[in-house]
Design an enzyme around this catalytic site. Structure first.
Site, mmCIF file in Angstrom:
data_model
loop_
_atom_site.group_PDB
_atom_site.id
_atom_site.type_symbol
_atom_site.label_atom_id
_atom_site.label_comp_id
_atom_site.label_asym_id
_atom_site.label_seq_id
_atom_site.Cartn_x
_atom_site.Cartn_y
_atom_site.Cartn_z
ATOM 1 N N LYS A 1 0.872 -1.175 0.000
ATOM 2 C CA LYS A 1 0.000 0.000 0.000
ATOM 3 C C LYS A 1 0.909 1.225 0.000
ATOM 4 C CE LYS A 1 -3.819 2.027 2.702
ATOM 5 N NZ LYS A 1 -4.697 1.844 3.883
ATOM 6 N N SER B 1 -9.579 1.871 2.882
ATOM 7 C CA SER B 1 -8.722 2.671 2.031
ATOM 8 C C SER B 1 -7.669 1.846 1.281
ATOM 9 C CB SER B 1 -8.009 3.731 2.867
ATOM 10 O OG SER B 1 -7.185 3.113 3.861
ATOM 11 N N SER C 1 -9.827 -0.613 7.041
ATOM 12 C CA SER C 1 -9.255 -0.523 5.694
ATOM 13 C C SER C 1 -8.502 -1.744 5.175
ATOM 14 C CB SER C 1 -8.337 0.688 5.598
ATOM 15 O OG SER C 1 -9.114 1.849 5.501
HETATM 16 N N1 GLN Z 1 -13.154 4.276 6.452
HETATM 17 C C1 GLN Z 1 -12.459 4.663 7.637
HETATM 18 C C2 GLN Z 1 -11.997 6.102 7.508
HETATM 19 O O1 GLN Z 1 -12.271 6.681 6.532
HETATM 20 C C3 GLN Z 1 -11.318 3.759 7.916
HETATM 21 C C4 GLN Z 1 -10.139 4.019 7.073
HETATM 22 C C5 GLN Z 1 -8.961 3.182 7.464
HETATM 23 O O2 GLN Z 1 -9.100 2.135 8.103
HETATM 24 N N2 GLN Z 1 -7.794 3.655 7.096
HETATM 25 O O3 GLN Z 1 -11.399 6.653 8.366
#
Ligand code: GLN
Length: 473
Positions: A64, A139, A163
């Site tokens: 990532k 994400s 994410s």
């Molecule tokens: N969807 C969540 C956010 O927008 C989690 C994102 C994540 O786990 N990085 O913060």
């Protein structure tokens, strides 16, 4: 096959390079560096021929784009870091390299890991390989799309509120969010430091065990890293689940739960029951407070973490400024996307004098109650289960104009981060339109082993994890 010399690492890199090339429409990668991968592959091939190769020798993976990589861009999905070259490797990157893995490239992601659909990336949306009109989740959407489309054998992700698990679920993959502190955050661009945790996104639980083995362990360079021994996860894969107590979280099986998701998760649970597990009902009474609690704490931490992007030290710098103040203002106005700005505003507000007690402190108190709920439930059973997500992959653009509906997608994953527990998402079926469904298994602190045992036993008797999306030429 690498071990038995049935295929060489160099050959594998060419295989994946070809697949990446043919499926560029997925937009899964921000950077692909085949020449660099081939150099690493040649070294791995020598080690493999030499007879005592490191555990992941020659295995092509992707990171990532939140993990710092020396000699390869680290953008974090943002214009702010679009040209950023890190002077060092993240601990996760270094450990996987030391284990012999070959880095094919860096995967697309929501900007600074803020999102659930990969649509906030400065580099454009990622498409779900199961249906290109749909999001891959976020994400870590690029990592999930790349593994699902077989563009790479496995990938890293990070999970602040879901994410790793949510994109794994949307793309029919296995995703493991380790215990907070199990995997080093050194060199992982910080979003919400008390919640962020790196982990693997893979096809199988066995692959997740292999990757976690290399990633996990104490790191003196991360002050929240846990100095706890890392068990042998290969041994966990051999355990059985007879007598294991599995708690069905009643708040997660609410009557409004999507019936296809409910049916497939329950079918998966009866497979586990056949393998000797005992099912029981448990409650996490403060679950409903998870989303509002997280969306105060995570933006608060983000507003502090992202203050470092000011155009002075590294990253993007605006060309139009007359003094230091306008340099800061214009750099941040031009360098950050809308969702990141929204989080910085919310977080700064929640931390301001007068609001701190009403919002931030209150959220911290609720966080403690949520963690206590889990601790209580985990005295009654060994693991907790529920669906990973309330829906299957939604349409691109479906939720972009309504941030709250996007935030609600994290309802089953977010409380786990607030408590710092490990959790695994496993593919357990498909909805009537052919979109993958995931089941989440939550374990006790540092008990990733039991999650992997469950994943392995389940994947021995099912084949959901072997299904692959068709290719669009
Ligand atoms: N969807 C969540 C956010 O927008 C989690 C994102 C994540 O786990 N990085 O913060």
């Amino acid at each position: 096959m690498l071990r038995h010399r049935e295929i060489g690492s160099e050959e594998l890199v060419h295989h994946f390079a070809d697949r990446i090339d043919r499926q560029q429409d997925l937009n899964a990668f921000i950077t692909v560096d085949i020449d660099h991968a081939l150099q690493q592959a040649r070294i791995a091939d020598k080690l493999l021929a030499g007879g005592s190769p490191p555990p992941l020798a020659g295995l092509p993976i992707a990171h990532k784009d939140i993990f710092c990589t020396q000699g390869m861009l680290t953008t974090c999905g943002s214009k702010m870091l679009a040209n950023f070259l890190s002077p060092y490797d993240a601990t996760v990157v270094r450990r996987l390299k030391d284990a012999g893995a070959v880095t094919l490239g860096k995967t697309n992601m929501d900007e600074f890991a803020m999102g659930s659909s990969n649509e906030t990336s400065y580099f454009g949306s990622v498409h779900n390989p199961w249906n290109r009109d749909r999001v891959p989740g976020g994400s870590s959407g690029g990592s999930a799309a790349a593994v699902a489309a077989r563009l790479v054998s496995a990938a890293t992700g990070t999970d602040t509120g879901g994410s790793i698990r949510q994109p794994a679920s949307f793309c029919g993959l296995t995703g493991l969010k380790p215990t907070y502190g199990r995997v080093s955050r050194y060199g992982m661009v910080a979003y919400a430091s008390s919640l962020d945790q790196g982990g693997p996104i893979t096809q199988t639980a066995e692959d997740a065990a292999l990757l976690l083995q290399a990633m996990a362990g104490f790191d003196a360079q991360d002050s929240t890293s846990l100095d706890a021994p890392v068990p042998d996860y290969a041994a966990s894969l051999k355990q059985n689940i007879a007598g294991l107590r599995i708690g069905l979280v009643s708040e997660f099986f609410d009557p409004s739960l999507n019936p296809d998701i409910n049916a497939h998760v329950r079918a998966a649970l009866s497979e586990l029951e056949k393998l000797g597990a005992k099912l029981m009902d448990v409650s996490l009474p403060n679950s409903a407070a998870g989303i509002p609690c997280y969306y105060v704490i995570a933006p608060a931490e983000a507003s502090s973490n992202l203050s470092r992007f000011d155009g002075v030290r590294y990253g993007y710098r605006s060309k139009s400024y007359v003094d230091l103040q306008t340099l800061y203002e214009n750099t941040r106005a031009e360098g950050f996307g809308a969702e990141v700005k929204r989080r910085i505003l919310v977080g700064t507000y929640a931390l301001s004098s007068g609001y701190y007690d009403a919002y931030y402190l209150k959220a911290q108190q609720i966080r403690r109650r949520i963690a206590d709920d889990f601790s209580q439930a985990l005295t009654e059973c060994d693991v907790l289960v529920g669906p990973t997500t309330p829906t299957t992959a939604f349409l691109l653009g479906e939720k972009t104009t309504d941030p709250v509906s996007m935030y609600l997608d994290d309802i089953f994953t977010i409380t786990v981060n607030l408590a710092g527990l490990p959790a695994l998402s496993l593919p357990v079926g498909f909805d009537p339109s052919g979109l993958p469904i995931g089941m989440q298994v939550i374990g006790n602190y540092l008990d990733e082993g039991t999650l992997l045992t469950i994943g392995q036993r389940f994947q021995e008797v099912t084949d959901w994890h072997l299904r692959a999306p068709g290719e669009v030429a």
